[in-house]
Design a protein around this motif. Structure first.
Motif, PDB file in Angstrom:
ATOM      1  N   PRO A 293       5.519  51.117  42.646  1.00 31.71           N
ATOM      2  CA  PRO A 293       6.403  51.690  42.706  1.00 31.71           C
ATOM      3  C   PRO A 293       6.623  52.949  43.479  1.00 31.71           C
ATOM      4  N   ALA A 296       6.862  52.241  47.222  1.00 30.38           N
ATOM      5  CA  ALA A 296       8.575  51.746  47.623  1.00 30.38           C
ATOM      6  C   ALA A 296       9.281  52.871  47.614  1.00 30.38           C
ATOM      7  N   ASP A 351      13.594  46.006  48.749  1.00 32.98           N
ATOM      8  CA  ASP A 351      13.942  45.330  47.443  1.00 32.98           C
ATOM      9  C   ASP A 351      13.491  43.873  46.968  1.00 32.98           C
ATOM     10  N   CYS A 354       9.888  43.920  46.310  1.00 37.94           N
ATOM     11  CA  CYS A 354       9.434  44.418  45.155  1.00 37.94           C
ATOM     12  C   CYS A 354       9.816  43.396  44.048  1.00 37.94           C
ATOM     13  N   ILE A 359       8.010  44.277  40.546  1.00 35.19           N
ATOM     14  CA  ILE A 359       7.966  45.914  40.426  1.00 35.19           C
ATOM     15  C   ILE A 359       9.456  46.214  40.039  1.00 35.19           C
TER      16      ILE A 359
END
Length: 359
Positions: A293, A296, A351, A354, A359
């Motif tokens: 997290p 990112a 995205d 993730c 995530i």
């Protein structure tokens, strides 16, 4: 009626491991022809009969142990996603009679965790398979060798030790990770027209993933005649405070780096935090390693330029599935070493990655 002769009985007669007997009797690689002949002769002498129908379906009372680093604190950046891969495997086999035990260890506690597993085997506890983190010292390596000798199938994660009797290993392609990072670093420096002052957080030289990625980074620059002077900062989890001080000193100097790269997750988070606290976020190009997290968010905010993604979720899942398939169905991978894909993440596609990582 006399008791049925088992592989354990043959192993005891010959003074070898059950795993050796299993390989010899099933024609698998990993034993010499002389050992294979001795095992087969002893099996015939003792009246051993292989139950082919049972071996094709395997037992449904399989006990697996997953022994991986703790997912808390620094482990939340990378090891948490190894455990996520284990979770995904466990959900798949929930109705297949596989019992899974999780053993988490803190930094410096791996050998102690393995010693406890070995002690359980010595008192007769049944453990069929072990998904184990790659050992980083002689004591952990020796204990894994003992566990393998006790007949436990071992699949290594995040590195390999091919000299001992493991089923296989699941790891990222660290050579590609380092080369990809170096190639993108060269692109960034060339496009910016900046001087080539590069700082590499090279991690722990005794950790496979760190050492091999850093080596590949340097090899790429050498092989492509990139004339940079790269400064390495070594150290990992146990040296975070020292690394933070050294990083702050480099950033405040008159010859601050134009580009910072990190080969490991904790180093990537350290770079982001230090740049923010020094009010230099966005002034230095950064290529981090591993997606979590915080990394990112740093990519979305422009603190990072790129992230090298090594898919720890898939890495652990493949290792667990290899172990399960072997114990359930006798399936072995065509290549005992399975290397996962390594990819470069940008703000425009973060995205997607993730979502893949959960995530």
């Amino acid at each position: 009626m006399s008791a049925r002769v088992t592989m354990k009985d043959i192993a005891a007669e010959l003074g070898v491991s059950i795993n050796t007997v299993h390989k010899a009797l099933t024609g698998k690689a990993g034993v010499s022809e002389s050992v294979r002949a001795k095992v087969n002769d002893k099996a015939e002498e003792m009246g051993y009969h292989r139950n082919t129908s049972a071996s094709s379906l395997r037992r449904k009372d399989i006990n697996l142990v997953f022994c991986l680093p703790c997912a808390s604190r620094e482990g939340a950046y990378f090891y948490r996603y190894l455990w996520e891969g284990c979770n995904r495997f466990e959900q798949e086999v929930i109705d297949q009679g596989i019992s899974i035990e999780r053993v988490e260890f803190v930094v410096g506690g791996y050998a102690d965790a393995l010693e406890h597993i070995d002690e359980r085997l010595q008192v007769g506890e049944k453990i069929d398979g072990l998904l184990a983190y790659v050992p980083g010292d002689d004591r952990a390596t020796h204990l894994l060798e003992q566990i393998a000798e006790a007949g436990v199938a071992i699949e290594l994660v995040d590195g390999d030790r091919p000299h001992f009797d493991r089923l296989g290993a699941s790891l990222a392609d660290y050579s590609t990770a380092g080369s990809l990072m170096a190639e993108q670093a060269a692109n960034l420096v060339h496009a910016s027209g900046a001087d080539a002052r590069v700082l590499l957080l090279a991690g722990d030289p005794y950790t496979d993933s760190h050492y091999l990625t850093a080596r590949a980074f340097h090899n790429y620059l050498r092989d492509h005649n990139v004339p940079w002077q790269v400064e390495d900062l070594t150290g990992a989890h146990a040296q975070v405070k020292q690394l933070e001080r050294e990083l702050k000193a480099r950033l405040s100097s008159s010859e601050a780096p134009e580009l910072i790269c990190s080969v490991f997750a904790v180093g990537s988070e350290l770079v982001a935090d230090t740049l923010v606290s020094a009010n230099k976020a966005g002034e230095v190009m950064v290529i981090g390693n591993d997606l979590f997290p915080e990394s990112a968010l740093a990519l979305r905010r422009g603190i990072f330029t790129n992230i090298v993604y090594k898919d720890p979720v898939g890495l652990a899942y493949r290792g667990a599935k290899t172990l399960g398939d072997y114990l359930l169905w006798g399936k072995t991978p065509a290549d005992p070493v399975q290397k996962g894909a390594v990819e470069m993440v940008f703000a425009s596609n973060v995205d997607r990655y993730c979502k893949l990582a959960g995530i």
